[in-house]
Design a protein around this motif. Structure first.
Motif, PDB file in Angstrom:
ATOM      1  N   ALA A 174     -21.313  -0.033 -68.918  1.00 47.40           N
ATOM      2  CA  ALA A 174     -21.061   0.081 -67.485  1.00 47.40           C
ATOM      3  C   ALA A 174     -19.738  -0.594 -67.131  1.00 47.40           C
ATOM      4  CB  ALA A 174     -22.203  -0.556 -66.697  1.00 47.40           C
ATOM      5  N   PRO A 175     -18.906   0.060 -66.324  1.00 45.69           N
ATOM      6  CA  PRO A 175     -17.586  -0.492 -66.019  1.00 45.69           C
ATOM      7  C   PRO A 175     -17.651  -1.709 -65.103  1.00 45.69           C
ATOM      8  CG  PRO A 175     -17.992   1.482 -64.731  1.00 45.69           C
ATOM      9  CD  PRO A 175     -19.137   1.366 -65.683  1.00 45.69           C
ATOM     10  N   VAL A 176     -16.642  -2.566 -65.247  1.00 45.17           N
ATOM     11  CA  VAL A 176     -16.471  -3.716 -64.368  1.00 45.17           C
ATOM     12  C   VAL A 176     -15.396  -3.358 -63.340  1.00 45.17           C
ATOM     13  CG1 VAL A 176     -15.855  -6.158 -64.212  1.00 45.17           C
ATOM     14  CG2 VAL A 176     -17.157  -5.313 -66.185  1.00 45.17           C
ATOM     15  N   ILE A 177     -15.714  -3.511 -62.068  1.00 44.58           N
ATOM     16  CA  ILE A 177     -14.828  -3.094 -60.978  1.00 44.58           C
ATOM     17  C   ILE A 177     -14.218  -4.334 -60.321  1.00 44.58           C
ATOM     18  CG2 ILE A 177     -14.611  -1.706 -58.900  1.00 44.58           C
ATOM     19  CD1 ILE A 177     -15.592  -0.159 -61.382  1.00 44.58           C
ATOM     20  N   PHE A 178     -12.880  -4.352 -60.252  1.00 46.03           N
ATOM     21  CA  PHE A 178     -12.151  -5.442 -59.622  1.00 46.03           C
ATOM     22  C   PHE A 178     -11.525  -4.924 -58.318  1.00 46.03           C
ATOM     23  CE2 PHE A 178     -12.482  -6.660 -63.959  1.00 46.03           C
ATOM     24  CZ  PHE A 178     -12.408  -8.044 -64.010  1.00 46.03           C
ATOM     25  N   PRO A 179     -11.872  -5.512 -57.171  1.00 49.66           N
ATOM     26  CA  PRO A 179     -11.219  -5.097 -55.925  1.00 49.66           C
ATOM     27  C   PRO A 179      -9.716  -5.366 -55.984  1.00 49.66           C
ATOM     28  CG  PRO A 179     -13.151  -6.473 -55.489  1.00 49.66           C
ATOM     29  CD  PRO A 179     -12.870  -6.566 -56.960  1.00 49.66           C
ATOM     30  N   ALA A 180      -8.958  -4.615 -55.212  1.00 46.79           N
ATOM     31  CA  ALA A 180      -7.512  -4.823 -55.154  1.00 46.79           C
ATOM     32  C   ALA A 180      -7.209  -6.263 -54.740  1.00 46.79           C
ATOM     33  CB  ALA A 180      -6.889  -3.854 -54.160  1.00 46.79           C
ATOM     34  N   GLY A 181      -6.265  -6.885 -55.445  1.00 44.99           N
ATOM     35  CA  GLY A 181      -5.790  -8.205 -55.088  1.00 44.99           C
ATOM     36  C   GLY A 181      -6.541  -9.374 -55.681  1.00 44.99           C
ATOM     37  N   VAL A 182      -7.756  -9.164 -56.227  1.00 45.72           N
ATOM     38  CA  VAL A 182      -8.539 -10.301 -56.696  1.00 45.72           C
ATOM     39  C   VAL A 182      -7.865 -10.998 -57.889  1.00 45.72           C
ATOM     40  CG1 VAL A 182     -10.021  -8.963 -58.266  1.00 45.72           C
ATOM     41  CG2 VAL A 182     -10.872 -11.092 -57.246  1.00 45.72           C
TER      42      VAL A 182
END
Length: 336
Positions: free
Chosen positions: A202-210
């Motif tokens: 399952a992919p790990v999602i990073f919000p923009a800017g974090v």
């Protein structure tokens, strides 16, 4: 000395795990409470003892069925004593060793037909002393199902030598990519694989800017992110560290999100590099027997043809283990 492990699928959902193990007798305490003894029962291990893998230690290749219970499917032929096919494999615990330069090696202690083995999950160097820093007797079985899959999701933009940001799926071998340590480097290989986005895939999602990333990032769980630590309050012994994406889940809006299918893309160069994905430094695929064989079969065969020696050396940065990733630690890393 490298280790080799891989995960593949059999009919009816049975998962096979191919791995190299060493007899515990090949790990000798060269300093400490157990000085002169081989690594036996985990209950007798003492933190701080220095262990060395014998220079003449021989890896034994096994195929395991990761069912319940875990069983031995195939033993390495010609190695004595022979292990029984179908025999139960009992994971006894997880061991963390640390070399003088801060390199961490994680191993799983196994018992098969009364014989003890150690399975390194990342490369271990024979003849080098490693301090035993932790022994855990829970969670060992789960480690066997975890694959090393350092890749980027579709749409991730990679910085080229001229400063352009190009989606990873549009890159082709030969294009010059900006690297942190060696400037412009030609891309030698691009791999792509589609998997069910469940569990360890399952992919790990990073919000923009974090992370300072210019846009949202989708990473495979074990894709390692490069961090440079300033000041004296460092994690590990080096300013430069690498941390797996999955270890940052739970902070800053970072989440591991299950999906139907996910397509991952991997990049390889003549040498292991730190590249820029959405402006964030991350490692390229490390092409070595220890990591390459843990990729899906579709990527393995192509890599074997293009990189027959499979001997790339990892970047100098220190790999941070999961064991130190508390909520406070994650928050501190993201602030940087």
């Amino acid at each position: 000395m490298n280790t080799a492990t891989s995960v593949s699928q059999r009919p009816r959902g049975v998962t096979l795990y191919h791995c190299d193990v060493f007899p515990r007798a090949d790990f000798i305490a060269t300093w400490g409470v157990n000085d002169g003894d081989s690594m036996g029962s985990l209950a007798t291990c003492a933190e701080g003892d220095i262990y060395t893998l014998c220079s003449d230690g021989v890896a034994r290749s096994l195929t395991l069925d990761l069912g319940d219970p875990i069983t031995l499917v195939q033993d390495d032929p010609g190695i004595s004593p022979a292990l029984p096919s179908g025999g139960v494999v009992r994971p006894e615990g997880r061991i963390l060793l640390m070399a003088n330069d801060g390199e961490i090696v994680e191993l799983v202690a196994l018992s098969i037909a009364g014989h003890g083995f150690l399975l390194p999950l990342n490369p271990i160097r024979a003849g080098l002393g490693y301090a035993l820093i932790e022994v855990k007797t829970e969670g060992a079985a789960l480690l066997l199902a975890q694959t090393v899959l350092g890749c980027f999701g579709t749409g991730t933009r990679i910085t080229l030598a001229d400063g352009q940001l190009v989606p990873i799926e549009d890159l082709t071998p030969g294009v010059k990519v900006l690297t942190r340590d060696h400037g412009a480097q030609p891309l030698r290989w691009v791999g792509q694989v589609s998997l069910r986005g469940h569990g360890q895939s399952a992919p790990v999602i990073f919000p923009a800017g974090v992370l300072g990333n210019l846009a949202p990032l989708t990473l495979a769980p074990r894709q390692r992110i490069f961090l440079y630590q300033r000041g004296d309050n460092k994690l590990g012994q080096r300013a430069e560290v690498l941390i797996q994406a999955q270890f940052l889940v739970g902070s800053g809006g970072i989440e591991q999100r299950e999906t139907g299918f996910v397509t991952y893309h991997a990049l390889a160069f003549d040498t292991h590099q730190i590249i820029y994905a959405e402006g964030v430094p991350m490692e390229s695929l490390l092409v070595s027997r220890a990591t390459m064989t843990q990729l899906p079969a579709a990527l393995q065969s192509d890599l074997e043809r293009r990189f027959p020696d499979l001997d790339q050396h990892a970047h100098f940065a220190q790999n941070l283990p999961r064991s130190i990733m508390t909520a406070a630690t994650r928050a501190r890393l993201l602030q940087r």
